[in-house]
Design an enzyme around this catalytic site. Structure first.
Site, PDB file in Angstrom:
ATOM      1  N   THR A 136       0.826  -1.207   0.000  1.00 39.26           N
ATOM      2  CA  THR A 136       0.000   0.000   0.000  1.00 39.26           C
ATOM      3  C   THR A 136       0.859   1.255   0.000  1.00 39.26           C
ATOM      4  O   THR A 136       0.547   2.228  -0.696  1.00 39.26           O
ATOM      5  CB  THR A 136      -0.957  -0.008   1.206  1.00 39.26           C
ATOM      6  OG1 THR A 136      -1.822  -1.136   1.092  1.00 39.26           O
ATOM      7  CG2 THR A 136      -1.784   1.262   1.253  1.00 39.26           C
TER       8      THR A 136
ATOM      9  N   CYS B 212      10.520 -12.938   6.900  1.00 33.61           N
ATOM     10  CA  CYS B 212       9.944 -13.685   8.017  1.00 33.61           C
ATOM     11  C   CYS B 212      10.706 -13.272   9.285  1.00 33.61           C
ATOM     12  O   CYS B 212      11.870 -12.861   9.201  1.00 33.61           O
ATOM     13  CB  CYS B 212      10.135 -15.183   7.741  1.00 33.61           C
ATOM     14  SG  CYS B 212       9.624 -16.279   9.087  1.00 33.61           S
TER      15      CYS B 212
ATOM     16  N   ASP C  42      -5.455  -0.734  -4.985  1.00 31.84           N
ATOM     17  CA  ASP C  42      -4.897  -1.331  -3.770  1.00 31.84           C
ATOM     18  C   ASP C  42      -5.753  -2.532  -3.377  1.00 31.84           C
ATOM     19  O   ASP C  42      -6.954  -2.579  -3.685  1.00 31.84           O
ATOM     20  CB  ASP C  42      -4.882  -0.307  -2.629  1.00 31.84           C
ATOM     21  CG  ASP C  42      -4.116  -0.804  -1.419  1.00 31.84           C
ATOM     22  OD1 ASP C  42      -2.994  -1.329  -1.599  1.00 31.84           O
ATOM     23  OD2 ASP C  42      -4.627  -0.676  -0.285  1.00 31.84           O
ATOM     24  N   GLU C  43      -5.171  -3.518  -2.698  1.00 32.60           N
ATOM     25  CA  GLU C  43      -5.870  -4.750  -2.304  1.00 32.60           C
ATOM     26  C   GLU C  43      -6.524  -5.418  -3.517  1.00 32.60           C
ATOM     27  O   GLU C  43      -7.672  -5.887  -3.461  1.00 32.60           O
ATOM     28  CB  GLU C  43      -6.907  -4.469  -1.213  1.00 32.60           C
ATOM     29  CG  GLU C  43      -6.345  -3.820   0.042  1.00 32.60           C
ATOM     30  CD  GLU C  43      -5.402  -4.725   0.837  1.00 32.60           C
ATOM     31  OE1 GLU C  43      -5.323  -5.921   0.522  1.00 32.60           O
ATOM     32  OE2 GLU C  43      -4.753  -4.226   1.775  1.00 32.60           O
TER      33      GLU C  43
ATOM     34  N   GLN D 251      -6.243  -8.185  -4.838  1.00 33.73           N
ATOM     35  CA  GLN D 251      -6.621  -9.600  -4.737  1.00 33.73           C
ATOM     36  C   GLN D 251      -8.135  -9.761  -4.590  1.00 33.73           C
ATOM     37  O   GLN D 251      -8.690 -10.810  -4.908  1.00 33.73           O
ATOM     38  CB  GLN D 251      -5.910 -10.290  -3.568  1.00 33.73           C
ATOM     39  CG  GLN D 251      -6.386  -9.897  -2.179  1.00 33.73           C
ATOM     40  CD  GLN D 251      -5.658  -8.694  -1.621  1.00 33.73           C
ATOM     41  OE1 GLN D 251      -4.891  -8.038  -2.329  1.00 33.73           O
ATOM     42  NE2 GLN D 251      -5.868  -8.411  -0.345  1.00 33.73           N
TER      43      GLN D 251
END
Length: 200
Positions: A15, A142, A84-85, A87
């Protein structure tokens, strides 16, 4: 004209990248439409907000929306459509964005997750991977130091492997992990505290 798909796990600054790209284009006098699927309501219905603190008003896209119909001005007057977003777009919406690019109307830059908490591809991401001219990964780590590739959903210190595909949340619900750490089934209390306790 091209369609770009920038993907990464949660916390990879997708973002922030989208908002900085918008600023850069507008700073050069270009007209940009910032779009956001309606399902993402974490920061308010029409607000796009990054973990880095950047935010902006966005145009809402509902599951049954036509992209050109939600734009306040004719699509050909825009230089770039940023999503944005992404998916959470439907396949039909991604295909419409592809047509906008093919017709030479404007660029499209979509930012989003590739996979859900069970490592399955989202509908919008799948179609973007199939149709985008350029696919670029935004990399993050991670907690163990390896490359993060999984958007793990968790509660307490337990990693969840069941549930609905979409459950809107932030650091209190999701953590970016490498696949090795994802398979362990738990995260450390220290890691959980880092991700869930607000910092002053």
């Amino acid at each position: 004209m091209k369609m770009y798909f920038y993907y990464g796990v949660m916390g990879s600054s997708k973002t922030a990248n989208a908002l900085m790209t918008r600023f850069s284009w507008e700073d050069k006098g270009k007209k940009v439409a910032l779009l956001k699927p309606s399902i993402d309501n974490r920061d308010g219905a029409t607000i796009v907000k990054s973990r880095a603190g950047l935010s902006a008003e966005a145009i809402l896209v509902f599951p049954d929306s036509k992209i050109e119909e939600v734009l306040p001005d004719p699509v050909e007057t825009y230089d770039n459509i940023i999503v944005d977003e992404a998916q959470f777009l439907t396949s039909a919406q991604v295909e419409e964005l592809r047509e906008i690019v093919d017709d030479g109307k404007c660029f499209v830059m979509a930012y989003g997750l590739k996979t859900d908490f069970l490592t399955k591809t989202f509908e919008g991401s799948k179609r973007l991977l199939e149709l985008a001219d350029s696919i670029r990964e935004i990399v993050t780590m991670c907690p163990c130091g390896k490359k993060a590739i999984v958007n793990a959903r968790y509660t307490g210190t337990k990693i969840l492997y069941e549930g609905e595909q979409v459950a809107i949340g932030g650091n209190e619900s999701y953590i970016a992990l490498c696949h090795t750490c994802y398979k362990k089934g738990v995260i450390s209390k220290k890691t959980a505290n880092i991700y869930t306790v607000p910092k002053d």
